[in-house]
Design an enzyme around this catalytic site. Structure first.
Site, PDB file in Angstrom:
ATOM      1  N   GLN A 149      -5.161  -1.650   9.377  1.00 25.85           N
ATOM      2  CA  GLN A 149      -5.037  -2.978   8.770  1.00 25.85           C
ATOM      3  C   GLN A 149      -5.598  -4.050   9.708  1.00 25.85           C
ATOM      4  O   GLN A 149      -5.271  -4.088  10.891  1.00 25.85           O
ATOM      5  CB  GLN A 149      -3.556  -3.249   8.448  1.00 25.85           C
ATOM      6  N   ASP A 171     -11.615   2.315   3.564  1.00 22.96           N
ATOM      7  CA  ASP A 171     -11.941   0.889   3.485  1.00 22.96           C
ATOM      8  C   ASP A 171     -13.446   0.677   3.289  1.00 22.96           C
ATOM      9  O   ASP A 171     -13.871  -0.416   2.919  1.00 22.96           O
ATOM     10  CB  ASP A 171     -11.567   0.199   4.811  1.00 22.96           C
ATOM     11  N   LYS A 202       0.839  -1.215   0.000  1.00 22.83           N
ATOM     12  CA  LYS A 202       0.000   0.000   0.000  1.00 22.83           C
ATOM     13  C   LYS A 202       0.864   1.250   0.000  1.00 22.83           C
ATOM     14  O   LYS A 202       0.591   2.223  -0.702  1.00 22.83           O
ATOM     15  CB  LYS A 202      -0.953  -0.012   1.209  1.00 22.83           C
TER      16      LYS A 202
HETATM   17  N1  L34 Z   1      -8.313  -2.603   6.925  1.00 20.26           N
HETATM   18  N2  L34 Z   1      -7.508  -4.697   6.379  1.00 20.26           N
HETATM   19  C1  L34 Z   1      -8.007  -3.515   5.988  1.00 20.26           C
HETATM   20  N3  L34 Z   1      -8.235  -3.205   4.683  1.00 20.26           N
HETATM   21  C2  L34 Z   1      -7.943  -4.113   3.716  1.00 20.26           C
HETATM   22  O1  L34 Z   1      -8.218  -3.837   2.434  1.00 20.26           O
HETATM   23  C3  L34 Z   1      -7.379  -5.341   4.076  1.00 20.26           C
HETATM   24  N4  L34 Z   1      -6.994  -6.286   3.154  1.00 20.26           N
HETATM   25  C4  L34 Z   1      -7.180  -7.703   3.471  1.00 20.26           C
HETATM   26  C5  L34 Z   1      -6.544  -7.952   4.849  1.00 20.26           C
HETATM   27  N5  L34 Z   1      -6.790  -6.862   5.801  1.00 20.26           N
HETATM   28  C6  L34 Z   1      -7.195  -5.628   5.437  1.00 20.26           C
HETATM   29  C7  L34 Z   1      -5.909  -6.155   2.344  1.00 20.26           C
HETATM   30  O2  L34 Z   1      -5.323  -5.108   2.185  1.00 20.26           O
HETATM   31  C8  L34 Z   1      -6.425  -8.382   2.337  1.00 20.26           C
HETATM   32  N6  L34 Z   1      -5.597  -7.334   1.754  1.00 20.26           N
HETATM   33  C9  L34 Z   1      -4.610  -7.549   0.783  1.00 20.26           C
HETATM   34  C10 L34 Z   1      -3.867  -6.516   0.212  1.00 20.26           C
HETATM   35  C11 L34 Z   1      -2.874  -6.763  -0.717  1.00 20.26           C
HETATM   36  C12 L34 Z   1      -2.597  -8.026  -1.129  1.00 20.26           C
HETATM   37  C13 L34 Z   1      -3.321  -9.066  -0.590  1.00 20.26           C
HETATM   38  C14 L34 Z   1      -4.312  -8.819   0.362  1.00 20.26           C
HETATM   39  C15 L34 Z   1      -1.506  -8.274  -2.116  1.00 20.26           C
HETATM   40  O3  L34 Z   1      -0.691  -7.408  -2.388  1.00 20.26           O
HETATM   41  N7  L34 Z   1      -1.417  -9.495  -2.676  1.00 20.26           N
HETATM   42  C16 L34 Z   1      -0.404  -9.915  -3.636  1.00 20.26           C
HETATM   43  C17 L34 Z   1       0.594 -10.894  -3.043  1.00 20.26           C
HETATM   44  C18 L34 Z   1       1.163 -10.470  -1.760  1.00 20.26           C
HETATM   45  C19 L34 Z   1       2.174 -11.457  -1.203  1.00 20.26           C
HETATM   46  O4  L34 Z   1       3.233 -11.599  -1.858  1.00 20.26           O
HETATM   47  O5  L34 Z   1       1.919 -12.072  -0.146  1.00 20.26           O
HETATM   48  C20 L34 Z   1      -1.107 -10.656  -4.778  1.00 20.26           C
HETATM   49  O6  L34 Z   1      -0.559 -10.685  -5.866  1.00 20.26           O
HETATM   50  O7  L34 Z   1      -2.178 -11.234  -4.526  1.00 20.26           O
END
Ligand code: L34
Length: 284
Positions: free
Chosen positions: A96, A119, A52
């Site tokens: 988060q 959010d 982020k």
């Molecule tokens: N308050 N909490 C709040 N807001 C959110 O919108 C979230 N979420 C979820 C968990 N808690 C939260 C996120 O940000 C899930 N989430 C989230 C954000 C980014 C990614 C996955 C989940 C992400 O960048 N995923 C990458 C891989 C990351 C890795 O290497 O582990 C992807 O390509 O899916």
């Protein structure tokens, strides 16, 4: 053989749009600001928060990270939120999740000013989504819809099945599909004949939180399969809630993990923060 909807590509496009609009705002002397609070040291949360932060830098926002120790008290956390609520240069506040067990997530969400709640978890924003009169959509379901739109998938009249009923994903996801005239079924741990319901889905959204939960025999030939899960499989490799190997040959469209919904969640957060900055500065 399914078309793979790349969250990497779609999110890059959304981010470049946000970046262009951010430049326009900056020419008016406004720079969107996002504050991200993370409590404790959950490794997955750290990765997401870091992504982020990078996205903010990429689109030209100012971001502040508050990495608080796991022992942080409820009072300390609420005091920080309150301080951020009152700072005009901070347009978006995100705490988060999940929080350490001794902290009350509901109370924290309630404390964030609804206008800064990028959010869209605050009850007033959730209520607005329910009646279709909203400023922000929750980032993950909004990201899924953005992928659906980009792929040119029509929702109206389709059988949509959402597996999972969380406040963050399942419930708002169902609502967004309903807004676009899908016929929506929500499945959960008490659902009987899950397999049969899923097999009738034209559009299937998996938000269960269980690695490779959706198998090939649960999916109709030609279905659109949208995978919201991020889990680790038995080898520690990232995987979704969908068994990609089994499901991909049957689906018409599918989203991968990683590189699917995850990057979209972050792109939509940028979009919401931009919107928050515009609203707070009386633009549009
Ligand atoms: N308050 N909490 C709040 N807001 C959110 O919108 C979230 N979420 C979820 C968990 N808690 C939260 C996120 O940000 C899930 N989430 C989230 C954000 C980014 C990614 C996955 C989940 C992400 O960048 N995923 C990458 C891989 C990351 C890795 O290497 O582990 C992807 O390509 O899916």
């Amino acid at each position: 053989m399914a078309v793979i909807i790349s969250g990497k590509e779609v999110s890059a496009r959304v981010r470049s749009e946000v970046k262009a609009e951010c430049e326009q705002l900056k020419s008016k002397g406004i720079c969107p600001g996002l504050a991200v609070i993370i409590v404790g040291d959950d490794p997955a949360s750290k990765v997401y928060v870091n992504n982020k932060k990078k996205a903010c830098a990429d689109v030209g926002f100012v971001s502040e990270e508050y990495a608080l120790p796991a022992e942080t008290t409820q009072e300390e956390l609420l005091a920080l939120v309150e301080k951020l609520n009152h700072r005009p240069e901070i347009n978006g506040i995100l705490c988060q999740l999940p929080l350490p067990k001794h902290l009350d997530e509901k109370a924290v969400i309630n404390a964030i000013s609804p206008m800064k709640d990028v959010d869209a978890f605050h009850p007033s924003n959730v209520g607005r989504i329910m009646i279709g009169d909203y400023h922000f959509l929750p980032c993950t379901p909004a990201g899924v819809m953005e992928m659906v739109h980009t792929a040119g998938i029509e929702v109206s009249g389709k059988n949509c099945v959402v597996i999972g009923r969380s406040n963050i994903v399942g419930k708002p996801m169902a609502m967004l599909l309903l807004h676009e005239n899908g016929t929506v079924t929500i499945c959960h741990s008490k659902t009987k004949n899950l397999k049969e319901i899923c097999s009738n889905a034209d559009i299937l959204v998996a938000a269960v939180g269980k690695p490779k939960f959706v198998k090939g025999d649960m999916v109709k030939e030609g279905a659109v399969v949208l995978d919201v899960g991020i889990n680790r499989d038995e080898n520690g490799k990232l995987c979704g809630d969908v068994d990609f190997e089994e499901v991909e040959p049957k689906a018409s469209y599918i989203t991968p993990v990683p590189g699917g919904v995850g990057p979209m969640t972050i792109a939509m957060l940028m979009k919401n923060t931009l919107m928050a900055a515009k609203i707070q500065n009386n633009i549009e």
